[in-house]
Design an enzyme around this catalytic site. Structure first.
Site, mmCIF file in Angstrom:
data_model
loop_
_atom_site.group_PDB
_atom_site.id
_atom_site.type_symbol
_atom_site.label_atom_id
_atom_site.label_comp_id
_atom_site.label_asym_id
_atom_site.label_seq_id
_atom_site.Cartn_x
_atom_site.Cartn_y
_atom_site.Cartn_z
ATOM 1 C CE1 TYR A 79 -3.132 -2.973 0.219
ATOM 2 C CE2 TYR A 79 -2.685 -3.121 2.569
ATOM 3 C CZ TYR A 79 -3.267 -3.628 1.435
ATOM 4 O OH TYR A 79 -3.997 -4.789 1.501
ATOM 5 C CD GLU B 250 -6.887 -12.872 6.986
ATOM 6 O OE1 GLU B 250 -6.925 -12.469 5.809
ATOM 7 O OE2 GLU B 250 -5.892 -12.751 7.715
ATOM 8 C CD GLU C 16 -5.330 -10.973 3.262
ATOM 9 O OE1 GLU C 16 -5.636 -11.783 4.159
ATOM 10 O OE2 GLU C 16 -4.548 -10.033 3.458
#
EC number: 1.17.4.1
Length: 376
Positions: free
Chosen positions: A123, A205, A239
Site C-alpha cells: 500500500y 479475512e 488472503e
C-alpha cells in the site's frame, strides 16, 4: 502457567493440542499432527512476491485523470486495507504464538503474519506513486471516523485475548487484584476468548477485504489503475490462504478432535459468532455506502456491492458451521472470479508481470519406483 520460549521438558508434539498444551520447544517438521498447516506454509512460501516487482508508474497518470468521487473510492480503500493489514501484520503473532503447542501451527502463524507485512508495504508502494505527500493519506487513517468504527470491531477480540493470556502466564488461574482491579483468570474463559478471536479474524479475512478488492478490480476492468489491481490480486491470493488457515483452526476446534472442551465452547459461542459475522457484513455495507456517497463507478455501485457482501458472508459462515443470515444466493459480480482465481487468466510473460508464477514448487522426493518404466 508461565510461558517459556524453549521448554526443556521432553514431550510428544503429536499428542499436544493446537493451543494450551506445552509450549513448542523444537521446531521440527519431519512430523505433523495437522499437515494442512505444513501445506499452507509451503504454498505461502511459493507465493512470495515483492510490491516493487509490479510496475505502477502508469497508475499515477490514471489517478490524476479520475473524477473526484472515484479518487475518493480509490484512496479510501487503500486507507482501509492499510489499517487491516497493519493489525494483521502483528496481532496473530502477539495473540496466538504464546498459546500454540505444535510447531507446524506456530510456523504457519509466523508465515501468515509476515506475508501481511508485505501487503502493508504494498500500500505504501502504491500510495507513494500516486500522491506527492503520502503522509497526508497515512495520517488520516487514525483519525478517519469511518475507518475507526471498523478498527474497534477488529482489534477488541485480539486485545481481550492478549490481556487475559498475559494474566494467565504471569499469575495463573484464580482471582487476582491487578492495579486495584479484580481479575478472574479461568482457562475455560481463556479458551472462549481464543475461539471468538479466531472467529473475528476469520470474518476479517473472509469478508472485510472484499469491498475494496471489488473496487480495485472494477477500475482494472476499465483498464485503469492496472498496477494497483495486479498487486491487489496478489494480496487476494494470499488472503485466500489465510482464510483457509483460520477455517481449519476453527473447524478442528469445534469438532472436538483437537480439544473436546473446545467443541462445547464452540456451541456456547455460536450465537455470538453469528452476530460477529453479521456485524462485520453490516459494517462492510456501511463502508460501501461511504465509498459511493458522491457517485458510483462504471460496473459497480452500492447496491451491487451490498449484495456481494451478503453472498460471500453466506459462503464464509457456512464454512465454519454457522447459519446463513442472508437470502442472496448468487454472485452479483461474477467477473470478479477472473481476478480472485489466479489460474483463470493467461498472459504472455514478456508483456506483463505474471501473478500466477510460483517459486520453490519442485517436488524433490524421488523414489526408485518412479524410474521403473525407464529402459536403457
Amino acid at each position: 502457567m508461565a510461558y517459556t520460549t524453549f521448554s526443556q521438558t521432553k514431550n510428544d508434539q503429536l499428542k499436544e493440542p493446537m493451543f494450551f498444551g506445552q509450549p513448542v520447544n523444537v521446531a521440527r517438521y519431519d512430523q505433523q499432527k495437522y499437515d494442512i498447516f505444513e501445506k499452507l506454509i509451503e504454498k505461502q512460501l511459493s507465493f512470495f512476491w515483492r510490491p516493487e516487482e509490479v510496475d505502477v508508474s502508469r497508475d499515477r497518470i490514471d489517478y490524476q485523470a479520475l473524477p473526484e468521487h472515484e479518487k475518493h473510492i480509490f484512496i479510501s480503500n487503500l486507507k482501509y486495507q492499510t489499517l487491516l493489514d497493519s493489525i494483521q501484520g502483528r496481532s496473530p503473532n502477539v495473540a496466538l504464538l504464546p498459546l500454540i503447542s505444535i510447531p507446524e501451527l506456530e510456523t504457519w502463524v509466523e508465515t501468515w503474519a509476515f506475508s501481511e507485512t508485505i501487503h502493508s508495504r504494498s500500500y505504501t508502494h502504491i500510495i507513494r506513486n500516486i500522491v506527492n505527500d503520502p503522509a497526508v493519506v497515512f495520517d488520516d487513517i487514525v483519525t478517519n471516523e469511518q475507518i475507526q468504527k471498523r478498527a474497534e470491531g477488529i482489534s477488541a477480540y485480539y486485545d481481550e485475548l492478549i490481556e487475559m493470556t498475559s494474566y494467565w502466564h504471569l499469575l495463573g488461574e484464580g482471582t487476582h487484584t491487578v492495579n486495584g482491579k479484580t481479575v478472574v483468570v479461568n482457562l475455560r474463559e481463556l479458551k472462549k476468548k481464543l475461539y471468538l478471536c479466531l472467529m473475528s479474524v476469520n470474518a476479517l479475512e473472509a469478508i472485510r477485504f472484499y469491498v475494496s478488492f471489488a473496487c480495485s478490480f472494477a477500475f482494472a476492468e476499465r483498464e485503469l489503475m492496472e498496477g494497483n489491481a495486479k498487486i491487489i490480486r496478489l494480496i487476494a491470493r494470499d488472503e485466500a490462504l489465510h482464510l483457509t488457515g483460520t477455517q481449519h483452526m476453527l473447524n478442528l476446534l469445534r469438532s472436538g478432535v483437537d480439544d473436546p472442551e473446545m467443541a462445547e465452547i464452540a456451541e456456547e459461542c455460536k450465537q455470538e459468532c453469528y452476530d460477529l459475522f453479521v456485524q462485520a457484513a453490516q459494517q462492510e455495507k456501511e463502508w460501501a455506502d461511504y465509498l459511493f456517497r458522491d457517485g458510483s463507478m462504471i460496473g459497480l455501485n452500492k447496491d451491487i456491492l451490498c449484495q456481494y457482501v451478503e453472498y460471500i458472508t453466506n459462503i464464509r459462515m457456512q464454512a465454519v458451521g454457522l447459519d446463513l443470515p442472508f437470502q442472496t444466493r448468487s454472485n452479483p459480480i461474477p467477473w470478479i472470479n477472473t481476478w480472485l482465481v489466479s489460474d483463470n487468466v493467461q498472459v504472455a510473460p514478456q508483456e506483463v508481470e505474471v501473478s500466477s508464477y510460483l517459486v520453490g514448487q519442485i517436488d524433490s522426493e524421488v523414489d526408485t519406483d518412479d524410474l521403473s518404466n525407464f529402459q536403457l
